[in-house]
Design an enzyme around this catalytic site. Structure first.
Site, PDB file in Angstrom:
ATOM      1  CB  CYS A 157      -0.926  -0.001   1.216  1.00 38.64           C
ATOM      2  SG  CYS A 157      -1.955   1.493   1.354  1.00 38.64           S
ATOM      3  CB  CYS A 160      -0.583   1.764   5.634  1.00 36.23           C
ATOM      4  SG  CYS A 160      -1.624   0.557   4.781  1.00 36.23           S
ATOM      5  CB  CYS A 294     -34.239 -21.179   3.061  1.00 39.16           C
ATOM      6  SG  CYS A 294     -33.173 -19.780   2.653  1.00 39.16           S
ATOM      7  CG  HIS A 712     -29.742 -22.211   4.032  1.00 36.40           C
ATOM      8  ND1 HIS A 712     -30.836 -22.389   3.220  1.00 36.40           N
ATOM      9  CD2 HIS A 712     -29.765 -23.255   4.907  1.00 36.40           C
ATOM     10  CE1 HIS A 712     -31.479 -23.496   3.568  1.00 36.40           C
ATOM     11  NE2 HIS A 712     -30.850 -24.019   4.604  1.00 36.40           N
TER      12      HIS A 712
END
Length: 752
Positions: A157, A160, A294, A712
């Site tokens: 990065c 950082c 479901c 689910h």
């Protein structure tokens, strides 16, 4: 008596043959009742015979976040062979189909039925997939600047020391880390912060780029989604990247979702790998997953385990009575479909092991043949006003203390208590701190933490309940006493305790960039709770109510004005301006997250599109007299019908819903806020069930997955003294019910 030729009998009934709607199928018993009710004698009989499936069929590891499609989770959906006959009642005279001698009208009717059924099955097949990526609107004319050359490895990065979860901005070639997770893990938000500073729209995740460019993870910040960049090869070449030589080293967003969907949580909630004892019989009937049903299946299992529903739709009502009292089309009648579902689930008729139904050996797992609740699902999808009235309600009262020392009381009715989860109240903070330290060390070494070693925050349910009732500051509150905006304090309590209490845990929160994420947290829920302390006390002696705005006074009511920043951020996410204003007002401008939670919970409210009322300044809305007459024909009073239509934007179904939700409404009642008005409106919570505040846990609905749009749902229910798992059409004795992982908790009052 001379025997009638079947074909002649059919021709004599041609005038009664029509092409029915695809929602008109009947079982054998219902066919007789329908014939007796309508006189229609001609029916198409579809007989299904299940195909045998080899028991040693190998199972494959899923590579796609989907169910029932190639590469996805196997739903083991059975396949059937079908035969067709034209049947003429009352003597069940049968003619085979196809048959060239059949009249054309009959052939056309049968073809239409089979075509509609085929389309319905494609829609109802037990398959769901993650949303397909769309081509980004920003890819075609993407501006690229700078002369950065990106190496094939060794990325870091730019702001950082992060070396994982890195994103290459496709405009300026800057490499930046991804978003920070709610628990502090992940990146440092540098990639999205860079977008906010520059407006550069597209980034690709390093480590997902290979010769298969379609598999690369490209994210569009303004579109807030993973997208397709059809010019990705050109955009990468600008920075000197030869994608053909790169190897995959990072999971894409979809792959990470898949990995999370097959981890410890799924196994724990579904009790996978444990010897679950199958249970069959009355009240233990599984429901077949229709692809996205479901959640419906889990909640209906809990609902039909309550005495009130069992009595209303099973013990006190036969199928034939419900059929005979239904309107012309019983397939779209809510009462009929609830009764049908209740008899199917509670009779035990369909609660048999799947293999036993085929006449083979009794199954050793918990899977049943079960019931596919297609008609019931269709009725719900039609948004019937009866279904949305939610008569199991309780009253909520909010006390607002103005800096003037005067108060206002707001009352409303609700059907579910939605609770924020205060992570700062976690009871295992030391364990969490040690885990995060250990995780950071492993990440620095390039190692992953096994899913069964992850430590999650543990928050007591009592802390969530206390947080609901805790004082909150309301900024920008308009005080009619001060005639100015000020900061007020709000407290909430319940004016009535329902027979059944449903608690919704707000596990979905907004992260940086207003992206909804699911909290990975455990809730410690006791078997018995007491919420007596949450009862609201109402106006107390010595309290002085805030005055109402007088004629010609300020147009603002004693409710807060919507915070413009909160509204703007919600609107930027694609929500309706009026809805966003209501969300901010109803959460007293507490913040975007609170407003978002309110908005998601009230999208289907009957009055969600009604103009915001400002006390005496409310605008008169014209009402269609024909719609008023329709509601009057339903048995409602004219003044109530007019008020309901005004509150519902002229929609009859929403108006019906509004009337059921406001049983004490009258044209003179103004039910929002209790202030020092001389008129005394009927309380909105009048007539609601009430009793003691002690409750026993009897049902849990758990969610697996990282989003409400996928995953689910499974139900665990306390039945006959033991916990039972209902996982679609799998029903068995629960060994270790996941009481700490619920999304919805169901409690019943302890009387006496």
């Amino acid at each position: 008596m001379e025997e009638i030729n079947p074909m002649d009998l059919l021709r004599s009934n041609l005038s009664r043959v029509r092409i029915p709607e695809p929602t008109n199928p009947f079982g054998k018993d219902y066919v007789v009742w329908n014939y007796e009710k309508t006189g229609n004698p001609v029916y198409l009989h579809i007989k299904q015979t299940k195909k045998l499936v080899p028991e040693d069929r190998p199972s494959k590891k899923p590579t796609l976040l989907a169910i029932g499609v190639d590469g996805g989770f196997d739903n083991n959906e059975p396949e059937y062979e079908e035969t067709y006959n034209i049947v003429i009642l009352p003597n069940y005279v049968a003619l085979p189909f196809p048959n060239v001698e059949l009249p054309e009208k009959v052939r056309l009717a049968v073809d239409a039925i089979l075509m509609a059924e085929g389309a319905e099955r494609k829609e109802q097949v037990a398959a769901w997939t993650a949303d397909k990526k769309l081509v980004s609107a920003y890819a075609g004319d993407l501006r690229q600047i700078g002369n950065a050359v990106i190496p094939p490895s060794g990325w870091k990065c730019s702001k950082c020391d992060k070396t994982e979860n890195l994103w290459l901005n496709l405009t300026d070639g800057l490499i930046l880390c991804g978003r920070r997770n709610w628990d502090g893990t992940g990146g440092n938000n540098h990639a999205i912060e860079h977008y906010k500073e520059t407006g550069y729209p597209l980034a690709v995740k390093l480590g997902t780029i290979t010769a298969d460019l379609e598999a690369a993870d490209v994210f569009s910040y303004p579109e807030d989604d993973s997208v397709i960049d059809p010019l990705l090869a050109e955009h990468l070449a600008y920075f000197g990247i030869d994608f053909s030589s790169l190897q995959k080293t990072e999971m894409t967003t979809a792959e990470r979702e898949l990995d999370q969907n097959t981890n410890f949580d799924w196994n724990r909630i579904q009790e996978s790998g444990q010897e679950v004892e199958p249970i069959c019989g009355p009240g233990y009937t599984g429901l077949v997953n229709l692809g996205n049903s479901c959640y419906m299946a889990a909640t209906m299992q809990v609902v039909f385990s309550t005495q009130s529903f069992c009595r209303r739709y099973y013990m006190d009502q036969s199928l034939k009575l419900a059929f005979e009292t239904a309107p012309a089309d019983p397939t779209v009648d809510l009462n009929m479909q609830l009764t049908k579902l209740a008899h199917g689930m509670l009779s035990g008729k369909y609660s048999v092991p799947a293999s036993e139904k085929d006449g083979t050996a009794v199954a050793t797992d918990a899977k049943q043949e079960g019931i596919p609740p297609r008609m019931f699902k269709a009725v719900i999808a039609a948004s019937h006003p009866e279904f949305s009235t939610m008569r199991q309600q309780f009253g909520v009262e909010e006390r607002i203390l103005c800096s003037s020392g005067k108060v206002a009381y707001n009352k409303r009715v609700d059907n579910i208590l939605s609770l924020n989860i205060p992570l700062h109240e976690a009871t295992n903070k030391e364990e969490l701190e040690a885990f995060h330290k250990n995780k950071a060390e492993k990440v620095s070494e390039g190692k992953d933490v096994p899913s069964d070693e992850i430590v999650r925050p543990r928050v007591p349910l009592q802390a969530c309940l206390a947080n609901f009732a805790a004082p909150e500051e309301i900024p920008e509150f308009y005080s009619t006493a001060l005639k100015a905006k000020t900061t007020a304090i709000k407290n909430a309590g319940l004016t009535s305790f329902p027979d059944y209490l449903v608690l919704h845990m707000r596990k979905f929160v907004m992260e940086a960039g207003w992206v909804p994420k699911k909290l990975d947290v455990y809730i410690d829920v006791p078997d018995i709770i007491d919420i007596s302390h949450m009862r609201s006390k109402g106006l107390q002696p010595g309290e002085e109510l805030l005055p109402e705005s007088g004629p010609g006074g300020e147009a603002e009511s004693s409710q807060p004005v919507a915070n413009e920043e909160i509204v703007a951020q919600l609107v930027s996410m694609g929500f309706n301006q009026l809805h966003c204003q209501k969300a901010a007002i109803n959460t007293f401008n507490a913040g975007v997250e609170e407003a978002m939670n309110w908005l998601l919970s009230h999208m289907d409210d009957a009055d969600i599109d009604a103009p915001i009322s400002h006390g005496a300044q409310s605008v008169e809305v014209a009402v269609d007299q024909s719609k008023v007459d329709t509601l009057i024909s339903f048995g409602f009073q004219e003044d109530v019908a007019r008020m309901a239509l005004k509150a519902s934007g002229g929609d009859i179904e929403k108006a019906t819903d509004w009337i059921f939700n406001n049983p004490n409404a009258s044209a003179s009642s103004d039910m929002d806020t209790t202030t020092s008005s001389s008129s005394v409106p009927a309380p909105v919570d009048a007539g609601l069930p009430d009793g003691g505040g002690r409750y026993r846990l009897f049902g849990i609905v758990s969610h697996m997955g990282t989003s409400t749009q996928c995953g689910h749902y499974v139900a665990h229910i306390l039945k006959d003294g033991r916990w039972v798992i209902f996982n679609d059409n799998k029903v068995g004795a629960s060994i270790n019910p996941p009481k700490d992982m619920g999304y919805l908790y169901f409690f019943e009052r302890i009387n006496g």
